[in-house]
Design an enzyme around this catalytic site. Structure first.
Site, PDB file in Angstrom:
ATOM      1  N   CYS A 383       0.835  -1.202   0.000  1.00 35.88           N
ATOM      2  CA  CYS A 383       0.000   0.000   0.000  1.00 35.88           C
ATOM      3  C   CYS A 383       0.878   1.263   0.000  1.00 35.88           C
ATOM      4  O   CYS A 383       1.514   1.527  -0.994  1.00 35.88           O
ATOM      5  CB  CYS A 383      -1.009  -0.048   1.140  1.00 35.88           C
ATOM      6  SG  CYS A 383      -2.502   0.861   0.701  1.00 35.88           S
ATOM      7  N   HIS A 509      -3.676  -5.227   0.246  1.00 35.24           N
ATOM      8  CA  HIS A 509      -3.141  -5.763   1.507  1.00 35.24           C
ATOM      9  C   HIS A 509      -3.188  -7.284   1.518  1.00 35.24           C
ATOM     10  O   HIS A 509      -4.151  -7.878   2.020  1.00 35.24           O
ATOM     11  CB  HIS A 509      -3.942  -5.220   2.690  1.00 35.24           C
ATOM     12  CG  HIS A 509      -3.758  -3.765   2.911  1.00 35.24           C
ATOM     13  ND1 HIS A 509      -2.808  -3.260   3.781  1.00 35.24           N
ATOM     14  CD2 HIS A 509      -4.373  -2.699   2.361  1.00 35.24           C
ATOM     15  CE1 HIS A 509      -2.865  -1.944   3.759  1.00 35.24           C
ATOM     16  NE2 HIS A 509      -3.806  -1.565   2.901  1.00 35.24           N
ATOM     17  N   GLU A 511      -1.632  -9.223   3.359  1.00 36.55           N
ATOM     18  CA  GLU A 511      -1.494  -9.755   4.725  1.00 36.55           C
ATOM     19  C   GLU A 511      -2.827 -10.169   5.346  1.00 36.55           C
ATOM     20  O   GLU A 511      -2.884 -11.049   6.186  1.00 36.55           O
ATOM     21  CB  GLU A 511      -0.769  -8.742   5.634  1.00 36.55           C
ATOM     22  CG  GLU A 511      -1.525  -7.466   5.991  1.00 36.55           C
ATOM     23  CD  GLU A 511      -1.389  -6.341   4.958  1.00 36.55           C
ATOM     24  OE1 GLU A 511      -1.056  -6.627   3.790  1.00 36.55           O
ATOM     25  OE2 GLU A 511      -1.626  -5.173   5.331  1.00 36.55           O
TER      26      GLU A 511
END
Ligand code: GLN
Length: 536
Positions: A383, A509, A511
């Site tokens: 990001c 993202h 993650e």
């Protein structure tokens, strides 16, 4: 009405005892017995959602596929259960009040005085039951944030009292407390637990199971004593001893028989113990990995590791599946300069530049990118980290002097990162970013294509700014390519420098969607690239 069972998890004595992990572990055990389980977090604060909260307050903001900005505990739920959560899984007091007040303005209460009981508690109950009625789960585990006795959590505890009464054996309460060990007297102390259960009882709630956090083994005498004082079966006094990784908790809870006592209370059949094979396989890999992989996370919230919770977990998952032990170094972006970048990053096998908002620490992130690019370090930008990779490349390779994101410099001559078109008229800060899952198409023969093993994916987003497509040709002719783009809008989602070993920036993202049983392809590729370079 389905036969959904509701389990409430409350906490006492101290905060941060790990209600989220206990909830996730129990959910895992019930899931492995074939139940469709979900976990919900009720947060007693007045913010509508944690989206506008500074990460120093409650750690990272976790984003669901449907674009809800939520508490980081939902990340644990997904990592444990490997199933997506949604907006319905996180409710705050702010949202409860907002819903009730909106109804009042519409005249829905037909002239009645609107009160905490029954109107707020009804709205809380409606949100709890929604997961059973609308989303059709067999078991809903609802974690009540905060600690019993807090003024803020009173309406939630009252809602639990009412639901227990209404639902009978379809509802139960697990209360998590702490049994401290006093070094001076060499004793484990149960008094705080007794007091905390008393507080619950004063609110009319009798816990069915007590989970006691402890540093030392609890003997049967202690369990019996707690059972006696707190009106629970000694078998329902469960020990939760400190372990080296949170992923061991489901195994420990199974050993303690938490799932069986829960099934018994909820009148559900107790079949054979599930073997948790894949889960244990992960734990074994984790234990057996001895070779270290050093990963530097460059960010400005490093004082609080929870600000990077999902990133850290995703790195651990990917390292574990690559038989490596991740050694994660949190490096403060405000302390990095072009001059000292080498001394801070040289020893890293891989460098990750973290997400973030605003200008603080930005120059340090740019120095970290520059160092990684010039020294062929394995690099992942997420990001804002991806946007930094773009800015750095613009300034130092594409000759766009002082290029910037308009987030940092409104009047930059080269706005290589700019506000998205549909963000230009947004004035409210809450819930207005580009949020949730969007499709992404991947270019053949790129890092992205190789990681995902195909041409398509879908990833979760949380940002307002984007790569400015006016500059795409200039970037590509200088060696940075867009390897992933949104199929509908052409927004650039992934950039890479093909000339380097593995240098990738992602606007989304990854993650958020790495789980214990399904590590994320981007993190896998990142760690694999670092291992490959290590071997060279
Ligand atoms: N501040 C940047 C944006 O809004 C990046 C956001 C992030 O890193 N999550 O686009």
């Amino acid at each position: 009405m389905p036969n959904t069972r509701y389990i409430f998890v409350t906490g006492g004595v101290a905060s941060s005892l790990g209600k989220g992990i206990i909830s996730a572990s129990l959910a895992k055990l019930l899931q492995s017995r074939g139940y469709k389980v979900t976990i919900q977090k009720l947060d007693p604060y007045l913010n509508i959602d944690p989206g506008t909260l500074n990460p120093y307050e409650h750690g990272e903001c976790y984003v669901t596929e449907d674009g809800a900005e939520t508490d980081l505990d939902l990340g644990h739920y997904e990592r444990f259960l490997n199933t997506p959560t949604s907006q319905a899984n996180n409710v705050t007091t702010g949202r409860i009040y907002q819903n009730v007040i909106n109804k009042e303005r519409k005249g829905d209460f037909l002239g009645k005085t609107v009160q905490i009981i029954p109107h707020i508690t009804d709205e809380i109950k409606r949100n709890i039951k929604l997961l059973g009625t609308k989303h059709k789960f067999d078991v809903v585990i609802t974690e009540i944030g905060g600690t019993v006795g807090d003024i803020e959590s009173l309406p939630y505890v009252e809602a639990v009292r009412q639901l227990k009464w209404e639902l009978g054996n379809r509802a139960m309460v697990i209360h998590l407390t702490l049994v401290p060990f006093l070094n001076a007297s060499g004793e484990l102390k149960t008094k705080p637990t007794q007091h905390s259960v008393k507080t619950l009882l004063e609110a009319g709630v009798q816990p069915d199971v007590l989970v006691l956090r402890t540093e030392k083994e609890l003997g049967s005498d202690i369990r019996r004593k707690v059972a006696l004082f707190c009106n629970v079966n000694p078998r329902a006094v469960i020990q939760s001893i400190d372990v080296s990784t949170i992923y061991e908790v489901p195994v420990k809870m199974q050993e303690e028989g938490l799932d069986e006592i829960v099934l018994e209370k909820l009148d559900l059949p107790i079949s054979k113990k599930p073997d948790l094979k894949l889960w244990k396989n992960y734990l074994d890999k984790m234990k057996n990995a001895t070779e270290i992989i050093n990963v530097g996370i460059v960010g400005k919230y490093v004082e609080l590791a929870d600000a990077y919770k999902s990133i850290i977990e995703a790195l651990i998952h990917a390292s574990t599946y690559n038989d490596r032990k991740a050694k994660i170094h949190l490096i403060h972006s405000e302390e990095i300069t072009n001059e000292n970048a080498a001394s801070k990053l040289e020893a890293m096998d891989a460098v990750l530049v973290a997400p973030g908002f605003g200008s603080r620490g930005i120059e340090g992130k740019l120095s970290a990118v520059k160092y990684a690019r010039e020294n062929n370090k394995i690099f992942l930008g997420i990001c804002l980290g991806m946007q930094c990779a773009v800015i750095e490349f613009a300034r130092n390779v594409a000759n766009l002097n002082k290029a910037n994101s308009t987030e940092m410099d409104h009047s930059t001559q080269f706005p290589v990162i700019d506000l998205m078109e549909d963000q230009k008229n947004v004035s409210d800060m809450g819930g207005t970013m580009r949020l949730g899952a969007y499709a992404c198409k991947l270019k053949d023969d790129t890092n992205a294509y190789k990681a995902y093993e195909g041409n398509e994916t879908s990833e979760r987003h949380r940002h307002r700014y984007e790569f400015n497509n006016d500059y795409i040709e200039q970037f590509e002719s200088n060696g940075m390519i867009a390897s992933g783009t949104n199929p509908d809008t052409d927004l650039v989602e992934i950039v890479e420098i093909p000339e380097l070993d593995w240098f990738t920036g992602v606007q989304f993202h990854p993650e958020y969607s790495s789980t214990v049983l399904k590590p994320h392809p981007i993190f896998m590729a990142f760690i694999e690239a670092a291992i490959k370079q290590q071997k060279k």
